[in-house]
Design an enzyme around this catalytic site. Sequence first.
Site, PDB file in Angstrom:
ATOM      1  N   ASP B 122     -97.011  -6.115 -12.662  1.00  0.00           N
ATOM      2  CA  ASP B 122     -97.162  -5.673 -12.011  1.00  0.00           C
ATOM      3  C   ASP B 122     -96.202  -5.127 -10.656  1.00  0.00           C
ATOM      4  O   ASP B 122     -95.499  -6.295 -10.936  1.00  0.00           O
ATOM      5  CB  ASP B 122     -98.469  -6.077 -11.136  1.00  0.00           C
ATOM      6  CG  ASP B 122     -98.389  -7.711 -10.949  1.00  0.00           C
ATOM      7  OD1 ASP B 122     -97.061  -7.906 -10.611  1.00  0.00           O
ATOM      8  OD2 ASP B 122     -99.385  -8.568 -10.510  1.00  0.00           O
ATOM      9  N   SER B 123     -96.295  -5.071  -9.419  1.00  0.00           N
ATOM     10  CA  SER B 123     -95.424  -4.824  -8.478  1.00  0.00           C
ATOM     11  C   SER B 123     -95.024  -6.004  -7.600  1.00  0.00           C
ATOM     12  O   SER B 123     -94.679  -6.284  -6.390  1.00  0.00           O
ATOM     13  CB  SER B 123     -95.190  -3.581  -8.149  1.00  0.00           C
ATOM     14  OG  SER B 123     -97.129  -3.606  -7.196  1.00  0.00           O
ATOM     15  N   GLY B 124     -96.439  -6.841  -7.625  1.00  0.00           N
ATOM     16  CA  GLY B 124     -96.064  -7.821  -6.826  1.00  0.00           C
ATOM     17  C   GLY B 124     -97.014  -6.999  -5.364  1.00  0.00           C
ATOM     18  O   GLY B 124     -97.466  -8.582  -4.734  1.00  0.00           O
ATOM     19  N   GLY B 125     -97.869  -6.073  -5.140  1.00  0.00           N
ATOM     20  CA  GLY B 125     -98.359  -5.318  -3.854  1.00  0.00           C
ATOM     21  C   GLY B 125     -99.931  -5.843  -4.157  1.00  0.00           C
ATOM     22  O   GLY B 125     -99.701  -6.082  -2.869  1.00  0.00           O
ATOM     23  N   ASP B 176     -97.133  -1.254  -4.904  1.00  0.00           N
ATOM     24  CA  ASP B 176     -97.835  -0.351  -3.992  1.00  0.00           C
ATOM     25  C   ASP B 176     -98.961  -1.627  -2.027  1.00  0.00           C
ATOM     26  O   ASP B 176     -98.214  -2.572  -2.714  1.00  0.00           O
ATOM     27  CB  ASP B 176     -99.221  -0.253  -4.356  1.00  0.00           C
ATOM     28  CG  ASP B 176     -99.570  -0.798  -5.272  1.00  0.00           C
ATOM     29  OD1 ASP B 176     -98.830  -2.161  -5.355  1.00  0.00           O
ATOM     30  OD2 ASP B 176    -100.797  -0.918  -5.859  1.00  0.00           O
ATOM     31  N   GLN B 218    -103.870   5.480  -4.961  1.00  0.00           N
ATOM     32  CA  GLN B 218    -104.566   4.527  -4.194  1.00  0.00           C
ATOM     33  C   GLN B 218    -105.410   5.665  -3.660  1.00  0.00           C
ATOM     34  O   GLN B 218    -105.378   6.924  -3.818  1.00  0.00           O
ATOM     35  CB  GLN B 218    -103.795   3.881  -3.331  1.00  0.00           C
ATOM     36  CG  GLN B 218    -102.898   2.601  -4.064  1.00  0.00           C
ATOM     37  CD  GLN B 218    -103.771   1.175  -4.195  1.00  0.00           C
ATOM     38  OE1 GLN B 218    -104.411   0.949  -3.766  1.00  0.00           O
ATOM     39  NE2 GLN B 218    -103.163   0.188  -4.403  1.00  0.00           N
ATOM     40  N   GLY B 245    -106.286  -0.459  -6.651  1.00  0.00           N
ATOM     41  CA  GLY B 245    -107.317  -0.981  -5.498  1.00  0.00           C
ATOM     42  C   GLY B 245    -108.912  -1.141  -5.642  1.00  0.00           C
ATOM     43  O   GLY B 245    -109.678  -1.029  -4.726  1.00  0.00           O
ATOM     44  N   ASP B 295    -105.957  -4.786 -17.395  1.00  0.00           N
ATOM     45  CA  ASP B 295    -106.072  -6.818 -17.606  1.00  0.00           C
ATOM     46  C   ASP B 295    -106.787  -6.860 -15.868  1.00  0.00           C
ATOM     47  O   ASP B 295    -107.353  -6.329 -15.415  1.00  0.00           O
ATOM     48  CB  ASP B 295    -104.682  -6.668 -17.544  1.00  0.00           C
ATOM     49  CG  ASP B 295    -105.176  -6.479 -14.993  1.00  0.00           C
ATOM     50  OD1 ASP B 295    -104.497  -5.215 -14.949  1.00  0.00           O
ATOM     51  OD2 ASP B 295    -104.550  -7.698 -14.069  1.00  0.00           O
ATOM     52  N   CYS B 333    -119.669 -15.315 -33.966  1.00  0.00           N
ATOM     53  CA  CYS B 333    -117.917 -15.853 -33.848  1.00  0.00           C
ATOM     54  C   CYS B 333    -117.235 -16.220 -34.899  1.00  0.00           C
ATOM     55  O   CYS B 333    -117.704 -17.312 -35.047  1.00  0.00           O
ATOM     56  CB  CYS B 333    -118.006 -16.147 -32.174  1.00  0.00           C
ATOM     57  SG  CYS B 333    -115.900 -15.785 -31.759  1.00  0.00           S
ATOM     58  N   CYS B 335    -113.788 -16.836 -34.395  1.00  0.00           N
ATOM     59  CA  CYS B 335    -111.883 -17.742 -33.531  1.00  0.00           C
ATOM     60  C   CYS B 335    -111.946 -18.812 -33.687  1.00  0.00           C
ATOM     61  O   CYS B 335    -112.761 -19.652 -34.620  1.00  0.00           O
ATOM     62  CB  CYS B 335    -112.353 -17.682 -32.136  1.00  0.00           C
ATOM     63  SG  CYS B 335    -113.601 -18.898 -30.796  1.00  0.00           S
ATOM     64  N   CYS B 338    -114.666 -21.712 -32.165  1.00  0.00           N
ATOM     65  CA  CYS B 338    -116.739 -21.161 -33.287  1.00  0.00           C
ATOM     66  C   CYS B 338    -116.010 -21.702 -34.653  1.00  0.00           C
ATOM     67  O   CYS B 338    -117.177 -22.349 -34.538  1.00  0.00           O
ATOM     68  CB  CYS B 338    -117.202 -20.037 -33.086  1.00  0.00           C
ATOM     69  SG  CYS B 338    -117.240 -19.513 -31.729  1.00  0.00           S
ATOM     70  N   HIS B 364    -111.736 -18.814 -27.274  1.00  0.00           N
ATOM     71  CA  HIS B 364    -113.015 -18.002 -27.286  1.00  0.00           C
ATOM     72  C   HIS B 364    -113.064 -16.489 -26.809  1.00  0.00           C
ATOM     73  O   HIS B 364    -113.343 -15.306 -27.282  1.00  0.00           O
ATOM     74  CB  HIS B 364    -113.520 -18.814 -27.243  1.00  0.00           C
ATOM     75  CG  HIS B 364    -115.706 -18.204 -27.643  1.00  0.00           C
ATOM     76  ND1 HIS B 364    -116.136 -17.592 -28.515  1.00  0.00           N
ATOM     77  CD2 HIS B 364    -115.916 -17.349 -26.644  1.00  0.00           C
ATOM     78  CE1 HIS B 364    -116.664 -17.026 -28.345  1.00  0.00           C
ATOM     79  NE2 HIS B 364    -117.430 -16.946 -27.376  1.00  0.00           N
TER      80      HIS B 364
END
Lengths: 414, 414
Positions: B122-125, B176, B218, B245, B295, B333, B335, B338, B364
Amino acid sequence: MIKNIDFIAMAMPCSFFRNAKRYAHSDKNMAFHFTILKRDRFSKARLGRIETDHGSLSTPNFLPVGTLGTVKSLTPEELVEVGVEAILGNTYHLYLKPGHETIGRLGGLHAFIHWEKPILTDSGGYQIFSLSKLRKISEDGVTFQSHIDGSTHFLTPEKVMEIQRTLESDIAMVLDECIPFPSPYEYAKASMRLTTRWAKRSLQVRREGDPALFAIIQGGTYRDLREENSQALVLMDFQGYAIGGLSVGEPKSIMREILEWTTPLLPENIPRYLMGVGTPEDILHAIMLGIDLFDCVLPTRNARNGLLFTSSGKMSIKQAQYAEDGRPIDEMCLCYTCRHYSRAYLRHIYLTHEILSSRLNTIHNLYYYMKFIKGLQEAIQEERLQDFYKKFRQQREGLDPECPIHIQNNWGYF
Amino acid sequence: MIKNIDFIAMAMPCSFFRNAKRYAHSDKNMAFHFTILKRDRFSKARLGRIETDHGSLSTPNFLPVGTLGTVKSLTPEELVEVGVEAILGNTYHLYLKPGHETIGRLGGLHAFIHWEKPILTDSGGYQIFSLSKLRKISEDGVTFQSHIDGSTHFLTPEKVMEIQRTLESDIAMVLDECIPFPSPYEYAKASMRLTTRWAKRSLQVRREGDPALFAIIQGGTYRDLREENSQALVLMDFQGYAIGGLSVGEPKSIMREILEWTTPLLPENIPRYLMGVGTPEDILHAIMLGIDLFDCVLPTRNARNGLLFTSSGKMSIKQAQYAEDGRPIDEMCLCYTCRHYSRAYLRHIYLTHEILSSRLNTIHNLYYYMKFIKGLQEAIQEERLQDFYKKFRQQREGLDPECPIHIQNNWGYF
C-alpha cells in the site's frame, strides 16, 4: 521450499482421520524399558534407549519444556523436525489449567496436545516451591495457593501420582520438596527425609498401567545428605533416578561437585535424569558423569528473549550491529531459520515484537541443542567422545571462559 | 503426521542454497499482465490471472496483511499451505521499521521476508491518516509524526514511489489521502482532487522496472465525487484501480452503495482492488460487482483475539462451553488446526496466552478465507456462481442476519 496446495484435499468434506488416534492409548499397560547400548571407555558416559508406549527415546537426551501443553511457540511437527524425541510437561501448571481431569476426559495429554512421542511429567514440586504463594508443608503433603488466582490446593504424593496417571504421562516423578539455595543443614536433612517418605508412599499407590516412576534425590549441597538419600532411594523399586534441587541459583562449581558425588551412587542399569539443567557445558559435563536425561527452559526461554546459541558463542539478536547483516544466525547451521532468514530480519521482527520472532529463534536454539545431543550420541557410538570433548572445548574456549576451564579442572578424564 | 529427521542433512556443514535466491530478482524489469479468463453470466464477477515477476495470482483473490514483513504468527510456507497466493506489505510500517533502504540493501522485501510470490504494497496513506500524529497536508505531500517515536517525516507521491521501488514490490499504490467517515462534501472534494494530482505525479516519475502502479479512487460517500474521480483516473495509464476510503467506519449499506456506483465506471480489462475489505459477505458482494482483489486484517486479527470463522458461523474460542469440547473448530474443515486440535485445547492455549494459540487460530481463519475464495473461483469457472451464492446465503442466514438480507436487497442478480 514452498509446497503446492492440494485443493482437492481442501474440498473434501469428510474427516475420517481426525479423531482416529486421539484415544488410542487409553487403558493400555504402560511399557518402560531401558537398555544401555554402549559405554564410553574414558568417561562414565553411556548410550542407551528408553522404550515407552509412545515409542522409544535415545539417551543421552534433552527434553524441551512444554509447560502448559505446548513447547512455547512451536508445533509438535516442528519439534520432531529439529530432532526432539520427548518433551516435559509441568504437572503443576496442567493441574491448575486446564485441570488434569479435563485432559483425562479428552484422552490424556498426548491426545490433548497432539504429541505422539514420550512425555515426562514433573511432580509439580519445583513449581510449588518457586511459583506458588503461602506454601505449608506437613507430613501428609503440601498446601499452597495458586499463582494464578490465589485459590488453595492440597497435594499429596498420592494425589500427584493420580494427576500424572490421569495425564497418561510416560514417565512420572514423585512429589518432592525442592529447597532453595542456600538452605541450612538441618532443614535440608529434614526435607530430604520427608521427600524420601513421600517417594515410598508414591511407590505404594502404584497401579498396573501407571507411568514409569522416577525418584528424586535431594539433600541440598551436603554430601552426606545426598549420599544418604541416594542409598535410601536406590533400595526402592524405581524405574529411574533424578537428581533434583540443582540449578536453583547455586554456583556451577557446587552443582558439578554434587553431581560428582551423587551419580556414582546410582544403579548402573537404570536411567538417570538431571532436572532443570542446563547449558551445553553443563550437559556435556553431566553426560560424562553418566547422566542420561535433561530438561531445561534455557534454549526456549532464551530464544524468546532474542538470545541465540551459535557454534561461535552466544548472540543477542537485538544488537545494532545486525541491523543490515544479511548472514544467517550461524553460517554452520542448517535449521529452517538459518536456511531462510538473515540476522537483519530476525533483529527487525524481534524489535517489533512479532510472534514469528519467538518461533524462528526457538527453532534455531532447539536445533542447536538437539544437534549437540545428536553429536554427543554419535561420538559415544563411534568411540570418539574424547575427541568431541576436546573440539567442544577448543570451540567454546574464550567464548564462555568460565565453563570450559571449569570442566577442565573438575574432570579427570582427558 | 510427524516426519523423520534427516540427521545426515543436519550434520552437513555447507549451506550452498542459503543465499542463492536472495538477490535473484534485482535489476529485472517488472512484468505485469492481467488476463480475464471467464465472466459470470448473471453478475459482473470475473475469473482472471495477474502475472508478475514473482509468479501469477489468480483472481478474484484475497491478500492477507503482512504489516511489518510477516503475516502475524505464520511462516511463508504456512501461508502457501492454506492457499495464499500474494500478500500485502505496509509501506508506512516498513518505511519506519526497519526502513526501506535497509530492506533494499538486503535484496528487497521478498528476499528479506522469505516470500517468493507476489507482494502488493500500500502507499502508507491509510496509516498516515489513522496511526500517525500531527499530520499536515500540503500540495507537495504530507508531514507526520511517527506513531512509534514521534519523529517527523515528510512523504510525497514521488517518495512513496521510491520507497515501493526500493522494496521491489510487485504492485505499488499511489499516495492518497484517506479521509474519515463522515467527512463534509467540500473537504472530500478538495481531498479527492489532491489525491488525483498526486496520482498524476506518481505516474510521471515511473521508471522502467518499477512495480505495477494502481490508482486509488476516493471521494468519500458522495456519488458525484466518486464518479468524477473514477473518470479522471481512468484517463491515466494505471495498471489497476483500487477503491479506497471504505471500511473506515461507514455503515455496510453505504459501502455497498459506493461500490455499486463506482465499479461500473472502471475499465473492464484492468484489475480492480477493494482496499481493506472485509467479511466473506462483503467479499462475495464485491466480487459479484466485478472486484478482483481484496486485503483485510480481519481473519488474522480476529484469530489472535480468539474469534474464528466456521461454516456454521462465528466462534469465540474462549467461551466456557468449549472447556471439554473434543471436536475441532469446524467439523467440515481440513486445515492443520482442525485436523489435530480440539476446541478444548484451543480454548486452553488461548486463555493461557500461548503463542501457539495465535498460530493455530490464524491458520484456521486464513484457510477458511482462502477456501472461500477458491470456492468462488471454481464456481465462476464452472458457471455455478448463482448456486454458490444461494448456498452461501442459506448457510449464513440466521448466523449473521444483517449481511445476507442486505445482499439480497441490493443485488438484482438472482
